[in-house]
Motif scaffolding. Structure first.
Motif, PDB file in Angstrom:
ATOM      1  N   GLU A   1      10.295   5.233 -10.252  1.00  0.00           N
ATOM      2  CA  GLU A   1       9.825   4.557  -9.034  1.00  0.00           C
ATOM      3  C   GLU A   1       8.536   5.189  -8.499  1.00  0.00           C
ATOM      4  O   GLU A   1       7.626   4.477  -8.028  1.00  0.00           O
ATOM      5  CB  GLU A   1      10.928   4.597  -7.970  1.00  0.00           C
ATOM      6  CG  GLU A   1      10.762   3.547  -6.890  1.00  0.00           C
ATOM      7  CD  GLU A   1      10.918   2.129  -7.436  1.00  0.00           C
ATOM      8  OE1 GLU A   1       9.909   1.583  -7.923  1.00  0.00           O
ATOM      9  OE2 GLU A   1      12.028   1.574  -7.382  1.00  0.00           O
ATOM     10  N   LEU A   2       8.421   6.515  -8.589  1.00  0.00           N
ATOM     11  CA  LEU A   2       7.187   7.189  -8.163  1.00  0.00           C
ATOM     12  C   LEU A   2       6.007   6.673  -8.990  1.00  0.00           C
ATOM     13  O   LEU A   2       4.919   6.409  -8.458  1.00  0.00           O
ATOM     14  CB  LEU A   2       7.309   8.703  -8.337  1.00  0.00           C
ATOM     15  CG  LEU A   2       8.295   9.443  -7.428  1.00  0.00           C
ATOM     16  CD1 LEU A   2       8.531  10.856  -7.949  1.00  0.00           C
ATOM     17  CD2 LEU A   2       7.784   9.489  -5.997  1.00  0.00           C
TER      18      LEU A   2
ATOM     19  N   LYS B   1       0.861  -1.190   0.000  1.00  0.00           N
ATOM     20  CA  LYS B   1       0.000   0.000   0.000  1.00  0.00           C
ATOM     21  C   LYS B   1       0.891   1.232   0.000  1.00  0.00           C
ATOM     22  O   LYS B   1       1.833   1.313   0.782  1.00  0.00           O
ATOM     23  CB  LYS B   1      -0.857   0.032   1.265  1.00  0.00           C
ATOM     24  CG  LYS B   1      -2.051  -0.874   1.210  1.00  0.00           C
ATOM     25  CD  LYS B   1      -3.111  -0.387   2.215  1.00  0.00           C
ATOM     26  CE  LYS B   1      -4.330  -1.291   2.214  1.00  0.00           C
ATOM     27  NZ  LYS B   1      -4.033  -2.622   2.780  1.00  0.00           N
ATOM     28  N   PRO B   2       0.605   2.217  -0.879  1.00  0.00           N
ATOM     29  CA  PRO B   2       1.410   3.436  -0.863  1.00  0.00           C
ATOM     30  C   PRO B   2       1.267   4.140   0.486  1.00  0.00           C
ATOM     31  O   PRO B   2       0.194   4.105   1.092  1.00  0.00           O
ATOM     32  CB  PRO B   2       0.794   4.299  -1.970  1.00  0.00           C
ATOM     33  CG  PRO B   2      -0.040   3.374  -2.792  1.00  0.00           C
ATOM     34  CD  PRO B   2      -0.469   2.280  -1.883  1.00  0.00           C
ATOM     35  N   ALA B   3       2.346   4.768   0.961  1.00  0.00           N
ATOM     36  CA  ALA B   3       2.302   5.450   2.255  1.00  0.00           C
ATOM     37  C   ALA B   3       1.752   6.872   2.107  1.00  0.00           C
ATOM     38  O   ALA B   3       0.987   7.337   2.945  1.00  0.00           O
ATOM     39  CB  ALA B   3       3.698   5.483   2.856  1.00  0.00           C
TER      40      ALA B   3
ATOM     41  N   GLY C   1       0.896   3.324  -9.700  1.00  0.00           N
ATOM     42  CA  GLY C   1       0.073   2.225 -10.204  1.00  0.00           C
ATOM     43  C   GLY C   1      -0.834   1.642  -9.125  1.00  0.00           C
ATOM     44  O   GLY C   1      -1.909   1.121  -9.421  1.00  0.00           O
ATOM     45  N   PHE C   2      -0.436   1.760  -7.870  1.00  0.00           N
ATOM     46  CA  PHE C   2      -1.229   1.221  -6.760  1.00  0.00           C
ATOM     47  C   PHE C   2      -2.324   2.196  -6.312  1.00  0.00           C
ATOM     48  O   PHE C   2      -3.108   1.878  -5.429  1.00  0.00           O
ATOM     49  CB  PHE C   2      -0.328   0.874  -5.568  1.00  0.00           C
ATOM     50  CG  PHE C   2       0.552  -0.313  -5.840  1.00  0.00           C
ATOM     51  CD1 PHE C   2       0.125  -1.603  -5.559  1.00  0.00           C
ATOM     52  CD2 PHE C   2       1.795  -0.145  -6.425  1.00  0.00           C
ATOM     53  CE1 PHE C   2       0.934  -2.698  -5.830  1.00  0.00           C
ATOM     54  CE2 PHE C   2       2.606  -1.233  -6.708  1.00  0.00           C
ATOM     55  CZ  PHE C   2       2.172  -2.510  -6.412  1.00  0.00           C
ATOM     56  N   HIS C   3      -2.374   3.387  -6.910  1.00  0.00           N
ATOM     57  CA  HIS C   3      -3.422   4.349  -6.568  1.00  0.00           C
ATOM     58  C   HIS C   3      -4.660   4.202  -7.447  1.00  0.00           C
ATOM     59  O   HIS C   3      -5.649   4.897  -7.220  1.00  0.00           O
ATOM     60  CB  HIS C   3      -2.886   5.788  -6.687  1.00  0.00           C
ATOM     61  CG  HIS C   3      -2.102   6.225  -5.483  1.00  0.00           C
ATOM     62  ND1 HIS C   3      -2.702   6.588  -4.303  1.00  0.00           N
ATOM     63  CD2 HIS C   3      -0.769   6.336  -5.279  1.00  0.00           C
ATOM     64  CE1 HIS C   3      -1.763   6.926  -3.426  1.00  0.00           C
ATOM     65  NE2 HIS C   3      -0.590   6.786  -3.984  1.00  0.00           N
ATOM     66  N   GLY C   4      -4.577   3.353  -8.453  1.00  0.00           N
ATOM     67  CA  GLY C   4      -5.729   3.194  -9.338  1.00  0.00           C
ATOM     68  C   GLY C   4      -6.151   1.745  -9.419  1.00  0.00           C
ATOM     69  O   GLY C   4      -5.317   0.854  -9.274  1.00  0.00           O
ATOM     70  N   GLU C   5      -7.441   1.513  -9.661  1.00  0.00           N
ATOM     71  CA  GLU C   5      -7.911   0.136  -9.777  1.00  0.00           C
ATOM     72  C   GLU C   5      -8.167  -0.257 -11.218  1.00  0.00           C
ATOM     73  O   GLU C   5      -8.195  -1.437 -11.547  1.00  0.00           O
ATOM     74  CB  GLU C   5      -9.179  -0.044  -8.936  1.00  0.00           C
ATOM     75  CG  GLU C   5      -8.828   0.028  -7.466  1.00  0.00           C
ATOM     76  CD  GLU C   5      -9.988  -0.252  -6.546  1.00  0.00           C
ATOM     77  OE1 GLU C   5     -11.133  -0.302  -7.031  1.00  0.00           O
ATOM     78  OE2 GLU C   5      -9.720  -0.407  -5.344  1.00  0.00           O
TER      79      GLU C   5
END
Ligand code: HEC
Length: 134
Positions: free
Chosen positions: A72-73, A32-34, A78-82
């Motif tokens: 890397e950002l 999970k992104p911090a 990529g983990f912020h979108g479904e």
């Protein structure tokens, strides 16, 4: 005999498990992104601007560093979108930024300038769909 088979199957499973683990992001399947996405995007902007400046100033090391940071950002983004399109655009930024870092390392600044244009277009593609207008 049974114990020899047991050892062989344990080793096989360990090999399978560790090779799978290497395909996962660093945090594993539960990554999970911090930071909130707004913060991630401010850093997209900074890293991208610094990379652009490094291209025009022909600064290979600055270019490689900032391009890798952006790569890397974007990976985290990529983990912020479904949705698939969101993830694909994030992946595209990550891939192109990695190419930008490679161009920087090899001091290919004309190639780098072309990659920057492509990156700009990818930022815009995602923003057109997902960034809310005020
Ligand atoms: C996969 C989608 C996606 C990609 C690719 C993307 N962004 Fe964003 N960006 C967003 C979303 C969504 C927002 C709206 C902010 C929010 O809701 O979190 C945003 C907002 C921003 C903002 C405004 C931040 C704020 O304070 O609200 C900036 C600056 C920004 N992006 C820069 C970039 C740059 C530069 C790139 C390319 C190198 C890029 N973005 C690529 C999705 C993306």
């Amino acid at each position: 005999m049974l114990s020899v088979l047991g050892v062989i199957s344990a080793v096989t499973w360990l090999t399978v498990l560790t090779s799978q683990a290497q395909d996962q992001p660093a945090g594993g399947a539960g990554f999970k992104p911090a930071a909130p996405r707004e913060a991630l995007m401010e850093w997209h902007e900074k890293a991208f601007n610094n990379a652009r400046k490094a291209v025009s100033g022909k600064k290979a090391k600055d270019l490689a560093e900032n391009a890798w940071l952006l790569s890397e950002l974007a990976n985290v983004n990529g983990f912020h979108g479904e949705n698939d399109d969101y993830r694909n655009w994030a992946r595209e930024v990550s891939t192109k930024a990695a190419e930008l870092a490679a161009a920087g390392k090899e001091k290919q600044f004309d190639k780098a300038a072309e990659i920057v244009k492509g990156l700009n277009a990818t930022c815009k593609s995602c923003h057109d769909v997902y960034k809310k207008r005020d």
